[in-house]
Scaffold this active site. Structure first.
Site, PDB file in Angstrom:
ATOM      1  N   ARG A 241      85.776  43.440  11.456  1.00 15.54           N
ATOM      2  CA  ARG A 241      84.416  43.956  11.283  1.00 15.54           C
ATOM      3  C   ARG A 241      84.113  45.088  12.257  1.00 15.54           C
ATOM      4  NH1 ARG A 241      80.905  38.984  12.161  1.00 15.54           N
ATOM      5  NH2 ARG A 241      82.569  38.665  13.656  1.00 15.54           N
TER       6      ARG A 241
ATOM      7  N   ASN B 286      81.803  38.473   7.721  1.00 13.80           N
ATOM      8  CA  ASN B 286      82.802  37.456   7.406  1.00 13.80           C
ATOM      9  C   ASN B 286      82.238  36.538   6.332  1.00 13.80           C
ATOM     10  OD1 ASN B 286      84.711  38.320   9.248  1.00 13.80           O
ATOM     11  ND2 ASN B 286      84.089  36.887  10.831  1.00 13.80           N
TER      12      ASN B 286
END
Length: 93
Positions: free
Chosen positions: A22, A40
């Site tokens: 990320r 996520n």
């Protein structure tokens, strides 16, 4: 959205959690000038909303296949999106 603008949702599967995917995705998005978010998912994948100029969105989708060191991407599923898009690129929970 303008005619040369596009928004997509991309689900990235493989070994993509626990490898700073990320953070890496946000950095790449900022570099390319796209907006959206990355998060996520409970199934171990990463979901991203990417919006901006057609070419920049296409470049970001290609980069999602690479990921950071330690990631092993097995699939990137992309679909057009009409979600509300933030003015920046965020890591969301």
């Amino acid at each position: 959205m303008q005619s040369n603008q596009r928004a997509v949702r991309a689900r990235v599967s493989g070994m993509v959690q626990g490898v700073s995917y990320r953070v890496w995705a946000r950095s790449e998005a900022v570099r390319l000038g796209v907006t959206g978010w990355v998060r996520n998912e409970p199934d171990g994948s990463v979901m991203a909303l990417v919006a901006g100029a057609d070419a920049a969105v296409a470049a970001m989708v290609e980069r999602l296949w690479q990921g950071p060191r330690g990631a092993l991407v097995s699939q990137v599923e992309v679909e057009d999106a009409d979600d509300d898009v933030p003015a920046d690129f965020r890591i969301v929970m």
